[in-house]
Design an enzyme around this catalytic site. Structure first.
Site, mmCIF file in Angstrom:
data_model
loop_
_atom_site.group_PDB
_atom_site.id
_atom_site.type_symbol
_atom_site.label_atom_id
_atom_site.label_comp_id
_atom_site.label_asym_id
_atom_site.label_seq_id
_atom_site.Cartn_x
_atom_site.Cartn_y
_atom_site.Cartn_z
ATOM 1 N N ARG A 86 45.105 -6.618 -0.464
ATOM 2 C CA ARG A 86 43.828 -7.176 -0.923
ATOM 3 C C ARG A 86 43.994 -8.584 -1.465
ATOM 4 O O ARG A 86 43.133 -9.444 -1.278
ATOM 5 C CB ARG A 86 43.212 -6.260 -1.993
ATOM 6 C CG ARG A 86 42.554 -5.022 -1.375
ATOM 7 C CD ARG A 86 42.442 -3.892 -2.365
ATOM 8 N NE ARG A 86 41.622 -4.193 -3.503
ATOM 9 C CZ ARG A 86 41.772 -3.627 -4.702
ATOM 10 N NH1 ARG A 86 42.724 -2.733 -4.902
ATOM 11 N NH2 ARG A 86 40.968 -3.962 -5.683
ATOM 12 N N ARG A 137 32.291 -12.861 -0.063
ATOM 13 C CA ARG A 137 33.747 -12.840 -0.022
ATOM 14 C C ARG A 137 34.297 -13.586 1.186
ATOM 15 O O ARG A 137 35.517 -13.650 1.349
ATOM 16 C CB ARG A 137 34.213 -11.388 0.059
ATOM 17 C CG ARG A 137 34.686 -10.788 -1.245
ATOM 18 C CD ARG A 137 35.057 -9.347 -0.937
ATOM 19 N NE ARG A 137 36.035 -8.807 -1.816
ATOM 20 C CZ ARG A 137 35.762 -8.078 -2.890
ATOM 21 N NH1 ARG A 137 34.534 -7.871 -3.253
ATOM 22 N NH2 ARG A 137 36.731 -7.552 -3.597
ATOM 23 N N LYS A 145 35.892 -9.426 -12.894
ATOM 24 C CA LYS A 145 34.476 -9.589 -12.506
ATOM 25 C C LYS A 145 33.637 -8.406 -12.992
ATOM 26 O O LYS A 145 32.596 -8.585 -13.618
ATOM 27 C CB LYS A 145 34.341 -9.727 -10.972
ATOM 28 C CG LYS A 145 35.124 -10.898 -10.380
ATOM 29 C CD LYS A 145 34.912 -11.024 -8.877
ATOM 30 C CE LYS A 145 35.443 -9.849 -8.082
ATOM 31 N NZ LYS A 145 36.921 -9.681 -8.164
ATOM 32 N N ARG A 151 41.199 4.244 -8.719
ATOM 33 C CA ARG A 151 40.638 4.019 -7.391
ATOM 34 C C ARG A 151 41.693 4.175 -6.310
ATOM 35 O O ARG A 151 42.844 3.801 -6.503
ATOM 36 C CB ARG A 151 40.049 2.593 -7.320
ATOM 37 C CG ARG A 151 38.611 2.520 -7.780
ATOM 38 C CD ARG A 151 38.117 1.110 -7.974
ATOM 39 N NE ARG A 151 38.414 0.209 -6.860
ATOM 40 C CZ ARG A 151 37.982 -1.049 -6.789
ATOM 41 N NH1 ARG A 151 37.231 -1.545 -7.753
ATOM 42 N NH2 ARG A 151 38.296 -1.811 -5.768
ATOM 43 N N ARG A 187 44.294 -0.203 -13.701
ATOM 44 C CA ARG A 187 42.835 -0.047 -13.857
ATOM 45 C C ARG A 187 42.435 1.423 -13.772
ATOM 46 O O ARG A 187 42.944 2.185 -12.961
ATOM 47 C CB ARG A 187 42.117 -0.832 -12.766
ATOM 48 C CG ARG A 187 40.613 -0.540 -12.737
ATOM 49 C CD ARG A 187 39.825 -1.598 -12.003
ATOM 50 N NE ARG A 187 40.184 -1.759 -10.607
ATOM 51 C CZ ARG A 187 39.698 -2.749 -9.837
ATOM 52 N NH1 ARG A 187 38.873 -3.647 -10.335
ATOM 53 N NH2 ARG A 187 40.072 -2.833 -8.585
HETATM 54 P P1 ADP Z 1 37.514 -7.095 -10.740
HETATM 55 O O1 ADP Z 1 36.129 -6.512 -10.788
HETATM 56 O O2 ADP Z 1 37.500 -8.597 -10.699
HETATM 57 O O3 ADP Z 1 38.363 -6.506 -9.669
HETATM 58 P P2 ADP Z 1 37.969 -5.627 -13.249
HETATM 59 O O4 ADP Z 1 36.879 -6.084 -14.144
HETATM 60 O O5 ADP Z 1 37.849 -4.289 -12.649
HETATM 61 O O6 ADP Z 1 38.228 -6.752 -12.113
HETATM 62 O O7 ADP Z 1 39.342 -5.755 -14.058
HETATM 63 C C1 ADP Z 1 40.575 -5.348 -13.481
HETATM 64 C C2 ADP Z 1 41.430 -4.654 -14.552
HETATM 65 O O8 ADP Z 1 41.849 -5.611 -15.530
HETATM 66 C C3 ADP Z 1 40.691 -3.578 -15.335
HETATM 67 O O9 ADP Z 1 41.605 -2.537 -15.617
HETATM 68 C C4 ADP Z 1 40.234 -4.277 -16.621
HETATM 69 O O10 ADP Z 1 40.142 -3.393 -17.717
HETATM 70 C C5 ADP Z 1 41.354 -5.297 -16.834
HETATM 71 N N1 ADP Z 1 40.883 -6.569 -17.399
HETATM 72 C C6 ADP Z 1 39.706 -7.204 -17.156
HETATM 73 N N2 ADP Z 1 39.644 -8.376 -17.834
HETATM 74 C C7 ADP Z 1 40.815 -8.484 -18.524
HETATM 75 C C8 ADP Z 1 41.356 -9.480 -19.419
HETATM 76 N N3 ADP Z 1 40.686 -10.601 -19.729
HETATM 77 N N4 ADP Z 1 42.588 -9.250 -19.927
HETATM 78 C C9 ADP Z 1 43.285 -8.129 -19.614
HETATM 79 N N5 ADP Z 1 42.833 -7.153 -18.771
HETATM 80 C C10 ADP Z 1 41.602 -7.332 -18.243
HETATM 81 P P1 ADP Z 2 37.843 -5.717 -6.451
HETATM 82 O O1 ADP Z 2 37.898 -4.981 -7.730
HETATM 83 O O2 ADP Z 2 39.095 -5.775 -5.692
HETATM 84 O O3 ADP Z 2 37.216 -7.055 -6.554
HETATM 85 P P2 ADP Z 2 35.558 -4.420 -5.117
HETATM 86 O O4 ADP Z 2 35.164 -3.190 -5.792
HETATM 87 O O5 ADP Z 2 34.704 -5.627 -5.258
HETATM 88 O O6 ADP Z 2 37.047 -4.739 -5.479
HETATM 89 O O7 ADP Z 2 35.716 -4.134 -3.549
HETATM 90 C C1 ADP Z 2 36.486 -3.061 -3.073
HETATM 91 C C2 ADP Z 2 36.542 -3.119 -1.555
HETATM 92 O O8 ADP Z 2 35.206 -3.029 -1.009
HETATM 93 C C3 ADP Z 2 37.107 -4.400 -0.963
HETATM 94 O O9 ADP Z 2 38.516 -4.392 -0.888
HETATM 95 C C4 ADP Z 2 36.447 -4.408 0.425
HETATM 96 O O10 ADP Z 2 37.078 -3.505 1.307
HETATM 97 C C5 ADP Z 2 35.055 -3.855 0.124
HETATM 98 N N1 ADP Z 2 34.105 -4.946 -0.201
HETATM 99 C C6 ADP Z 2 33.463 -5.140 -1.379
HETATM 100 N N2 ADP Z 2 32.679 -6.229 -1.334
HETATM 101 C C7 ADP Z 2 32.836 -6.747 -0.083
HETATM 102 C C8 ADP Z 2 32.326 -7.890 0.573
HETATM 103 N N3 ADP Z 2 31.463 -8.746 -0.027
HETATM 104 N N4 ADP Z 2 32.714 -8.106 1.860
HETATM 105 C C9 ADP Z 2 33.549 -7.275 2.482
HETATM 106 N N5 ADP Z 2 34.085 -6.200 1.909
HETATM 107 C C10 ADP Z 2 33.747 -5.925 0.640
#
Ligand code: ADP
Ligand code: ADP
Ligand code: ZN
Length: 218
Positions: free
Chosen positions: A171, A88, A13, A160, A127
């Site tokens: 998670r 979420r 995302k 992180r 990541r």
């Molecule tokens: P989210 O915001 O949904 O938690 P991230 O965008 O932070 O996900 O991506 C999670 C990890 O996976 C990061 O280290 C990112 O560089 C990697 N990643 C994202 N998209 C891809 C993909 N299409 N293929 C392989 N790795 C990816």
């Molecule tokens: P991910 O890469 O896992 O999608 P985020 O950066 O979006 O992680 O979120 C990290 C943490 O922040 C979550 O595990 C949760 O604790 C909190 N968080 C983020 N967005 C929300 C939400 N919409 N509702 C509740 N908690 C949230």
């Protein structure tokens, strides 16, 4: 356009959001980023959120909803926005619907990034995030040119606190229980669009762009 990016932790995302907001010139609203910024700034909100984040739990709905509601009244959102990591839970989705009805600004679409569980574990534990600009990397799938240094701003890359294997497992469980039901929720509204998130980053991006280009100017 008013877009939600939905998907499990690690689906990509944030990675896609970084590119999409540039292409479509939209504000990127990431609740995770808002909480991490609050923690860094040492605010009361940050203290409250950190407790939950460190355990891999969701921050309580009322807290998250009030922050997003306030954010959506800021002037830069008038031309649309990209929501990343919100909603979420069903309660958050319903609160958002109510709010958007009041503002008379319906959602344009919800993009669900679909990735298998096994892949997510490797993505999250590998990541790395830039302290300076928030850009996201992966040690194997999307490495920076120089280890631990951001290509975009030269900032330091870090892991992180919640990207450890134990917290990641928690998670993912929380995702299945509380967030996955939103797929059906938005499907029923007829605004869900799923993309195959197992593809390369650029391929996922192209698939999303193909869908969103239909809505440019709306
Ligand atoms: P989210 O915001 O949904 O938690 P991230 O965008 O932070 O996900 O991506 C999670 C990890 O996976 C990061 O280290 C990112 O560089 C990697 N990643 C994202 N998209 C891809 C993909 N299409 N293929 C392989 N790795 C990816
Ligand atoms: P991910 O890469 O896992 O999608 P985020 O950066 O979006 O992680 O979120 C990290 C943490 O922040 C979550 O595990 C949760 O604790 C909190 N968080 C983020 N967005 C929300 C939400 N919409 N509702 C509740 N908690 C949230
Ligand atoms: Zn950077």
């Amino acid at each position: 356009m008013r877009i939600i990016l939905l998907g499990p932790p690690g689906a990509g995302k944030g990675t896609q959001a970084e590119r999409l907001v540039k292409k479509y010139n939209l504000p990127h609203i990431s609740t995770g980023d808002i909480f991490r910024a609050a923690i860094k700034a040492g605010t009361e909100l940050g203290k409250q959120a950190k407790e939950y984040m460190d355990r891999g739990e969701l921050v309580p709905d009322d807290l998250v909803v009030s922050i997003v509601k306030a954010r959506l009244t800021e002037p830069d959102t008038a031309g649309g926005y990209l929501l990343d990591g919100f909603p979420r839970t069903k309660a958050q989705a319903e609160a958002l619907d109510t709010s958007l009805q009041e503002l008379n600004t319906p959602l344009t679409g919800v993009i669900n990034i679909d990735v298998a569980q096994e892949e997510l574990l490797e993505r999250l534990t590998g990541r790395r995030v830039c302290r300076g600009c928030g850009a996201t990397y992966h040690i194997k799938f999307n490495p920076s040119t120089v280890r631990s240094v951001c290509d975009k701003c030269g900032g330091e890359l870090y892991q992180r606190d919640d990207d450890t294997i134990e917290t990641v497992k928690q998670r993912l469980e929380v995702y299945h229980r509380q967030t996955e039901p939103l797929i059906a929720y938005y499907q029923q509204q007829g605004i869900l669009h799923s993309v195959d998130g197992a593809q390369e980053i650029d391929e996922v991006f192209q698939e999303i762009v193909q869908f969103l280009d239909k809505f440019v100017n709306s």
